[in-house]
Structure formats: structure tokens, C-alpha cells
Design a protein around this motif. Structure first.
Motif, PDB file in Angstrom:
ATOM      1  N   SER A  89      44.151 -46.866  -2.373  1.00  0.00           N
ATOM      2  CA  SER A  89      45.127 -46.181  -1.526  1.00  0.00           C
ATOM      3  C   SER A  89      46.074 -47.201  -0.910  1.00  0.00           C
ATOM      4  N   ALA A  90      47.350 -46.904  -0.971  1.00  0.00           N
ATOM      5  CA  ALA A  90      48.334 -47.714  -0.259  1.00  0.00           C
ATOM      6  C   ALA A  90      48.305 -47.346   1.224  1.00  0.00           C
ATOM      7  N   ALA A  91      48.851 -48.203   2.051  1.00  0.00           N
ATOM      8  CA  ALA A  91      48.989 -47.886   3.473  1.00  0.00           C
ATOM      9  C   ALA A  91      50.127 -46.889   3.643  1.00  0.00           C
ATOM     10  N   TYR A  92      49.937 -45.955   4.554  1.00  0.00           N
ATOM     11  CA  TYR A  92      50.981 -44.960   4.784  1.00  0.00           C
ATOM     12  C   TYR A  92      52.225 -45.627   5.361  1.00  0.00           C
ATOM     13  N   ASP A  93      53.382 -45.269   4.794  1.00  0.00           N
ATOM     14  CA  ASP A  93      54.662 -45.808   5.245  1.00  0.00           C
ATOM     15  C   ASP A  93      55.718 -44.743   4.995  1.00  0.00           C
ATOM     16  N   GLU A  94      56.182 -44.101   6.063  1.00  0.00           N
ATOM     17  CA  GLU A  94      57.096 -42.972   5.901  1.00  0.00           C
ATOM     18  C   GLU A  94      58.443 -43.378   5.314  1.00  0.00           C
ATOM     19  N   SER A  95      58.720 -44.666   5.255  1.00  0.00           N
ATOM     20  CA  SER A  95      59.975 -45.124   4.652  1.00  0.00           C
ATOM     21  C   SER A  95      59.883 -45.187   3.126  1.00  0.00           C
ATOM     22  N   LYS A  96      58.659 -45.044   2.592  1.00  0.00           N
ATOM     23  CA  LYS A  96      58.458 -45.119   1.146  1.00  0.00           C
ATOM     24  C   LYS A  96      58.273 -43.726   0.548  1.00  0.00           C
ATOM     25  N   ASP A  97      58.466 -43.653  -0.765  1.00  0.00           N
ATOM     26  CA  ASP A  97      58.270 -42.400  -1.490  1.00  0.00           C
ATOM     27  C   ASP A  97      56.799 -42.325  -1.883  1.00  0.00           C
ATOM     28  N   GLN A  98      56.010 -41.619  -1.081  1.00  0.00           N
ATOM     29  CA  GLN A  98      54.567 -41.595  -1.259  1.00  0.00           C
ATOM     30  C   GLN A  98      54.031 -40.175  -1.448  1.00  0.00           C
ATOM     31  N   LEU A  99      52.925 -40.073  -2.146  1.00  0.00           N
ATOM     32  CA  LEU A  99      52.151 -38.840  -2.236  1.00  0.00           C
ATOM     33  C   LEU A  99      50.946 -39.016  -1.331  1.00  0.00           C
ATOM     34  N   VAL A 100      50.890 -38.244  -0.249  1.00  0.00           N
ATOM     35  CA  VAL A 100      49.813 -38.386   0.733  1.00  0.00           C
ATOM     36  C   VAL A 100      48.776 -37.297   0.480  1.00  0.00           C
ATOM     37  N   VAL A 101      47.581 -37.727   0.108  1.00  0.00           N
ATOM     38  CA  VAL A 101      46.504 -36.829  -0.293  1.00  0.00           C
ATOM     39  C   VAL A 101      45.443 -36.752   0.806  1.00  0.00           C
ATOM     40  N   ALA A 102      45.110 -35.551   1.220  1.00  0.00           N
ATOM     41  CA  ALA A 102      44.023 -35.331   2.175  1.00  0.00           C
ATOM     42  C   ALA A 102      42.747 -35.053   1.399  1.00  0.00           C
ATOM     43  N   THR A 103      41.657 -35.741   1.760  1.00  0.00           N
ATOM     44  CA  THR A 103      40.383 -35.521   1.081  1.00  0.00           C
ATOM     45  C   THR A 103      39.232 -35.705   2.051  1.00  0.00           C
ATOM     46  N   ASN A 104      38.048 -35.342   1.592  1.00  0.00           N
ATOM     47  CA  ASN A 104      36.795 -35.608   2.306  1.00  0.00           C
ATOM     48  C   ASN A 104      35.907 -36.359   1.327  1.00  0.00           C
ATOM     49  N   ALA A 105      35.883 -37.676   1.437  1.00  0.00           N
ATOM     50  CA  ALA A 105      35.273 -38.526   0.414  1.00  0.00           C
ATOM     51  C   ALA A 105      33.764 -38.648   0.558  1.00  0.00           C
ATOM     52  N   SER A 106      33.099 -37.517   0.642  1.00  0.00           N
ATOM     53  CA  SER A 106      31.635 -37.490   0.669  1.00  0.00           C
ATOM     54  C   SER A 106      31.152 -36.331  -0.186  1.00  0.00           C
ATOM     55  N   VAL A 138      48.763 -42.456  -1.404  1.00  0.00           N
ATOM     56  CA  VAL A 138      48.092 -42.704  -0.129  1.00  0.00           C
ATOM     57  C   VAL A 138      46.980 -41.668   0.000  1.00  0.00           C
ATOM     58  N   ILE A 139      45.771 -42.125   0.258  1.00  0.00           N
ATOM     59  CA  ILE A 139      44.633 -41.220   0.435  1.00  0.00           C
ATOM     60  C   ILE A 139      44.185 -41.270   1.885  1.00  0.00           C
ATOM     61  N   GLN A 140      44.088 -40.115   2.507  1.00  0.00           N
ATOM     62  CA  GLN A 140      43.615 -40.033   3.886  1.00  0.00           C
ATOM     63  C   GLN A 140      42.286 -39.289   3.901  1.00  0.00           C
ATOM     64  N   ASN A 141      41.237 -39.983   4.295  1.00  0.00           N
ATOM     65  CA  ASN A 141      39.883 -39.446   4.314  1.00  0.00           C
ATOM     66  C   ASN A 141      39.602 -38.827   5.683  1.00  0.00           C
ATOM     67  N   MET A 142      39.080 -37.619   5.694  1.00  0.00           N
ATOM     68  CA  MET A 142      38.853 -36.899   6.952  1.00  0.00           C
ATOM     69  C   MET A 142      37.721 -35.900   6.784  1.00  0.00           C
ATOM     70  N   ALA A 146      39.204 -30.400   8.215  1.00  0.00           N
ATOM     71  CA  ALA A 146      40.563 -30.806   8.595  1.00  0.00           C
ATOM     72  C   ALA A 146      41.499 -30.936   7.400  1.00  0.00           C
ATOM     73  N   VAL A 147      40.952 -30.868   6.190  1.00  0.00           N
ATOM     74  CA  VAL A 147      41.740 -31.165   4.995  1.00  0.00           C
ATOM     75  C   VAL A 147      42.921 -30.205   4.835  1.00  0.00           C
ATOM     76  N   CYS A 148      42.678 -28.917   4.832  1.00  0.00           N
ATOM     77  CA  CYS A 148      43.766 -27.941   4.673  1.00  0.00           C
ATOM     78  C   CYS A 148      44.675 -27.938   5.897  1.00  0.00           C
ATOM     79  N   ILE A 158      49.207 -32.871   0.017  1.00  0.00           N
ATOM     80  CA  ILE A 158      48.326 -32.082  -0.842  1.00  0.00           C
ATOM     81  C   ILE A 158      46.870 -32.343  -0.491  1.00  0.00           C
ATOM     82  N   ALA A 159      46.049 -31.312  -0.554  1.00  0.00           N
ATOM     83  CA  ALA A 159      44.611 -31.429  -0.323  1.00  0.00           C
ATOM     84  C   ALA A 159      43.906 -31.446  -1.668  1.00  0.00           C
ATOM     85  N   MET A 160      43.109 -32.505  -1.889  1.00  0.00           N
ATOM     86  CA  MET A 160      42.353 -32.643  -3.130  1.00  0.00           C
ATOM     87  C   MET A 160      40.930 -32.983  -2.727  1.00  0.00           C
TER      88      MET A 160
END
Length: 283
Positions: A89-106, A138-142, A146-148, A158-160
Motif C-alpha cells: 500500500s502506498a501512503a495516502y496523498d490527496e494530491s496523487k491519483d490514487q485508488l483508496v481501498v477500505a478493507t478488514n485484513a483479518s 492505497v489500502i486502509q485497514n479498519m 466501518a468498511v462500507c 471502494i470496499a473490498m
């Protein structure tokens, strides 16, 4: 047979085992999966409602990876002889063109963490999708619950997360085309013989209903397993009148089963196989 690539879930299982101490009969108790599908569900991705162009691209991508064999190849990394691929996962940076994915990595084999990398069917799909869209991933684990919500609040695109298509989740996301058929199964202690004669969901449910309030069932918070155990009118789940406990993840629920605090766990079939195999290795 499911590929034995279980390092992520073994680490989680080891952590809960240490926390549990000596409450599991000296470490000799194990669990088993009752291999009967209790539900029939479809997994899909939850897309930000304000990005219809993303939905269009996601559906085109799902169609493409099914037609060209990519999805089958990814699944083989976890269900066959292939090797799981690390996803960064890249670090979140709103100045970049990113795909931010919400997941629960367990939720192995769909999403889990090993070291500083993500693994799993959804995570490999996420990496391919970001490449398809020419975006940085960018992957955000939560927490699963909270994913949806995070997508609905436009914090993620997007939630994956092994998401079952449900009407109540449509308040927050629009669902893509389905990409995987899933089901719930029952996990019990290995010495539990009550379900040995069961041949279908109705026979499993009949035993659970008969036990009623004397039964203690665990499931992951916010998942179909919890709704199934408690009863859910929208889904037509009657419930069993049992004592139901929600857990942050399935590993914690199975460890509590082995510690004697609950009688059963209900969870999706693929994670059920991974969790029981990993925890049984530690007993």
C-alpha cells in the motif's frame, strides 16, 4: 484442499492463544468445520455512490478478469498450487491519483497481513484493479463494520472485504457485479459429534433450533454469520434463540470456542477452513 499458506492467520491465532493462557485443556482441544453450506451468498465490491464512472470501470474489470482467467489464477494462489502475491500500500496523498481501498485484513484467504504486506484474493484483485485504472493503490485497514461506512463518507473509493451483497449496506455503497459465491458454515469442537449425521442445512438448523437458548454461538461483528445466528428478517434468517456473541474477527471466536466459552462459531466457509487449520496447528 486449501493451500497451507497461513502465516498471517497463524500470527493472529498465536496472539489470541497467548492471551487465552491455559484455558484450553492444556492446549489439546481442536476445532473442525461442519462442511455443509448454510447460506447462499454473493460477494461484490462496494463502490462510492458519487463515482459512477468508477463503478463502470470496476464492472468492466470484473468481466475482463473472469474472461481472461486472471480471477481463476488469483484464486489458485490460495485454493490451489499457486503462491500468494504480496501487495503493498502506498501512503495516502490527496494530491496523487490514487485508488483508496477500505478493507478488514483479518479475513483470510480474502484479505490478511503478513509482515508489512497485504495478501489475499481481494488484495490481489485490488492491485490489479489499481493497475487497470492507472492509479496508485492505497489500502486502509479498519474494523469490518466501518468498511462500507468509510466509502459512504467518501473517505475511501471502494470496499473490498469479502462483502456479501446486502440491502442495508446499499445505504452506504453501490455494489459492483458479483465476483464470488460464498456460504456460511458451522465450526465446532473436534469432539462434538452432534452434527456428524447431518447431510444438509436443514438438519444442522434443526439441531441448533432444538438447543435454543442453551447454545452459545460466536460470529464476527457485522457479518452474515452474526445475522444468521441472531436472525435477520430482511434475509429471511429465523435465528435460533441462542446466546450470540460478536467478535472482532473469526480467529478470536474460534479461540473462545476452544477455551470453552462458546459452543459454536458461524463464519464464511473459506475463512473457516483457514482459521481452524491455523489454530489447530497451535494446539
Amino acid at each position: 484442499m486449501m493451500k497451507k499458506v497461513l502465516t498471517g492467520i497463524l500470527a493472529a491465532a498465536m496472539a489470541v492463544s497467548i492471551l487465552a493462557g491455559c484455558g484450553n485443556d492444556g492446549g489439546s482441544k481442536t476445532a473442525k468445520v461442519i462442511d455443509i453450506a448454510l447460506t447462499d451468498e454473493q460477494y461484490a465490491f462496494g463502490v462510492d455512490k458519487t463515482q459512477p464512472e468508477l463503478m463502470e470501470s470496476v464492472n468492466a474489470f470484473i468481466k475482463e478478469i473472469n474472461e481472461n482467467g486472471t480471477f481463476e489464477e488469483i484464486c489458485d494462489h490460495y485454493f490451489g498450487d499457486g503462491t500468494p502475491v504480496a501487495v503493498k500500500s502506498a501512503a495516502y496523498d490527496e494530491s496523487k491519483d490514487q485508488l483508496v481501498v477500505a478493507t478488514n485484513a483479518s479475513f483470510e484467504p480474502f484479505e490478511y497481513i503478513d509482515g508489512d504486506s497485504y495478501y489475499g484474493i481481494d488484495m490481489e484483485i485490488a492491485a490489479r484493479l489499481a493497475e487497470y485504472l492507472n492509479k496508485e493503490l492505497v489500502i486502509q485497514n479498519m474494523d469490518f463494520e466501518a468498511v462500507c461506512l468509510s466509502v459512504g463518507q467518501q473517505k475511501c473509493d471502494i470496499a473490498m472485504a469479502g462483502l456479501t451483497v446486502r440491502e442495508d449496506r446499499m445505504e452506504y455503497v453501490d455494489f459492483s457485479d458479483a465476483y464470488y459465491n460464498a456460504s456460511q458454515v458451522l465450526i465446532v469442537a473436534s469432539d462434538d459429534k452432534d452434527f456428524d449425521g447431518c447431510t444438509d442445512a436443514a438438519s444442522v438448523e434443526a439441531i441448533l433450533k432444538e438447543k435454543g437458548s442453551s447454545a452459545k454461538i460466536g460470529a464476527q461483528n457485522g457479518t452474515t454469520g452474526l445475522f444468521y445466528a441472531e436472525g435477520d428478517e430482511d434475509w429471511g434468517f429465523e435465528g435460533f434463540g441462542a446466546q450470540v456473541t460478536g467478535y472482532k474477527n473469526g480467529s478470536l471466536a474460534v479461540q473462545d470456542l476452544l477455551n470453552g466459552n462458546i459452543d459454536y462459531v458461524i463464519i464464511d466457509s473459506a475463512p473457516a477452513a483457514c482459521i481452524t487449520e491455523a489454530i489447530n496447528k497451535l494446539q
